[in-house]
Write a protein that holds these residues in place. Structure first.
Motif, PDB file in Angstrom:
ATOM      1  N   GLU A 264     -25.246  43.361 -37.384  1.00 22.76           N
ATOM      2  CA  GLU A 264     -25.903  42.878 -38.590  1.00 22.76           C
ATOM      3  C   GLU A 264     -25.006  43.076 -39.814  1.00 22.76           C
ATOM      4  O   GLU A 264     -24.264  44.049 -39.894  1.00 22.76           O
ATOM      5  CB  GLU A 264     -27.246  43.590 -38.804  1.00 22.76           C
ATOM      6  N   THR A 380     -30.856  37.959 -43.775  1.00 25.41           N
ATOM      7  CA  THR A 380     -29.793  38.180 -42.788  1.00 25.41           C
ATOM      8  C   THR A 380     -30.357  38.800 -41.514  1.00 25.41           C
ATOM      9  O   THR A 380     -29.874  38.517 -40.416  1.00 25.41           O
ATOM     10  CB  THR A 380     -28.698  39.099 -43.361  1.00 25.41           C
ATOM     11  N   HIS A 381     -31.396  39.642 -41.629  1.00 29.09           N
ATOM     12  CA  HIS A 381     -32.006  40.239 -40.438  1.00 29.09           C
ATOM     13  C   HIS A 381     -32.654  39.163 -39.578  1.00 29.09           C
ATOM     14  O   HIS A 381     -32.503  39.146 -38.355  1.00 29.09           O
ATOM     15  CB  HIS A 381     -33.042  41.278 -40.850  1.00 29.09           C
ATOM     16  N   THR A 384     -29.951  37.161 -37.828  1.00 30.05           N
ATOM     17  CA  THR A 384     -29.324  37.912 -36.736  1.00 30.05           C
ATOM     18  C   THR A 384     -30.204  37.898 -35.497  1.00 30.05           C
ATOM     19  O   THR A 384     -29.741  37.699 -34.375  1.00 30.05           O
ATOM     20  CB  THR A 384     -29.060  39.370 -37.176  1.00 30.05           C
TER      21      THR A 384
END
Length: 397
Positions: A264, A380-381, A384
């Motif tokens: 991540e 972004t999490h 991912t």
């Protein structure tokens, strides 16, 4: 590429001594702030152009052309005295001043595929930038005292010409990595990059944090000059900055490498770096001696190291392989925006409320960058998790 970065920054006298040069010509603090902001506009345009060119034309060709353009433009800027001519020269010089940044970013991403190792290299690259800044401050202050500020622009131009020769001799290929791949190459258009919400959030955070960082070489000379300190004093503050970078980089690199090795993006580190930058550079507004400014600059170094490594890690992890230069260039515009905002903010604060207001404003901007990391963490999490779930499971035997 690291050596070219060091040379370009070590002799990059044009921007940090521009405020002293303009003061020497008799311009007011407000006019100096405006000229520095125009330089920043050119810087922003240059990041977009060189980032695009690095993907389309190749790393070596882009770097060589940009450095040769710098060698031509900087002496012309040195001769300008009328304010419109100064601003025109600042715009053109700004376009070519930081051209190596997106090219080197893309080149490092091409050469090193391991995220942790790339973080280490970017740490030393950041160290090269700061060692160069220390040389700029110390040598530039000495040369300015002996030869005058105009001579600094000629030394800067000569260094750019040397960088062009080094790049032409030692960079291997003019073709970007994506162009060397077998089979058809799909290019990421600018529109797709501009629709990437992660990039927009990263840029928003970076504008805030890098406004604080840019104060180290734009607002800081204005603050020090306002306190009656000479160019030599500014040079010593940059030496203190480089000394802190040299000391802290090998201490922080192992920890940062472990964090960047994770899949991540390192948004938490980005938030920490923004906050530390705001606090460190904000304390410069409370200083009034060379020692005080040097301590403030050194206090900002941990945030500077953490922020730049985290930001480069995020750019590398979210950018498509064929658009590394484009993403690096788009992100590089945030430093240019910081360069535009920092002197204008400093000039406004000095005019309206003095050093104390400048300190509070810088701290607030850094804290804002840290807060803006919250939505970036979520986005972004999710990306991912989506990427991981799209990987097909191995077939049953």
């Amino acid at each position: 590429m690291l050596f070219t970065t060091l040379i370009a920054r070590a002799f990059g006298f044009a921007y940090p001594f521009l405020s002293y040069h303009l003061k020497d010509l008799g311009y007011s603090t407000q006019s100096v702030g405006q000229a520095l902001a125009v330089f920043g506009v050119g810087w922003l345009i240059g990041q977009l152009i060189t980032g695009w060119a690095a993907d389309r034309l190749g790393r070596r060709r882009t770097l060589v052309v940009a450095m040769l353009a710098s060698a031509v433009c900087l002496p012309l800027m040195a001769q300008a005295q009328a304010f419109l001519a100064v601003c025109a020269g600042a715009l053109v010089a700004g376009i070519v001043y930081d051209a190596p940044r997106p090219v080197v970013s893309a080149g490092i991403a091409d050469l090193i595929t391991d995220d942790g190792q790339r973080a280490v290299v970017n740490g030393w690259r950041h160290g090269a930038v700061n060692i160069g800044a220390a040389i700029t401050g110390a040598v530039g202050g000495l040369l300015a005292g002996l030869l005058g500020f105009t001579a600094l622009f000629y030394f800067n131009a000569a260094a750019c010409a040397a960088c062009a020769l080094i790049a032409r001799r030692y960079l291997d290929s003019d073709a970007p990595k994506a162009a060397l791949a077998t089979g058809p190459v799909t290019r990421t258009p600018l529109g797709s990059a501009l629709r990437d919400g992660r990039l927009w959030l990263l840029c928003a955070v970076s504008v805030a944090a890098l406004t604080c960082a840019a104060g180290m070489f734009s607002a800081l000379p204005m603050l020090m000059e306002n306190d009656g300190l000479s160019a030599d004093a500014y040079g010593w503050s940059q030496v203190a900055n480089a000394g802190a970078v040299i000391t802290l980089t090998p201490l922080l690199n192992p920890w940062l490498r472990r964090r960047c090795d994770r899949p991540e993006p390192t948004v938490g580190l980005l938030a920490l770096g923004a906050l530390l930058l705001g606090a460190g550079m904000g304390s410069a507004g409370l200083a009034d001696t060379t020692l005080g400014y040097s301590i403030a600059v050194a206090a900002a170094v941990p945030g500077e190291i953490v922020f730049f490594i985290a930001a480069n890690d995020i750019v590398n992890k979210i950018s498509p392989l064929d658009a590394r230069g484009l993403y690096a260039g788009l992100w590089g515009t945030t430093l240019a925006l910081g360069v535009i905002i920092a002197p204008v903010l400093a000039a406004a604060c000095l005019t309206s409320g003095g050093d104390g207001l400048a300190a509070l404003a810088t701290l607030t901007v850094g804290a804002l960058g840290s807060v803006l990391c919250l939505p970036l963490i979520g986005l972004t999490h999710r990306r991912t998790i989506t990427a991981a779930s799209s990987i097909p499971a191995p077939a049953a035997s």
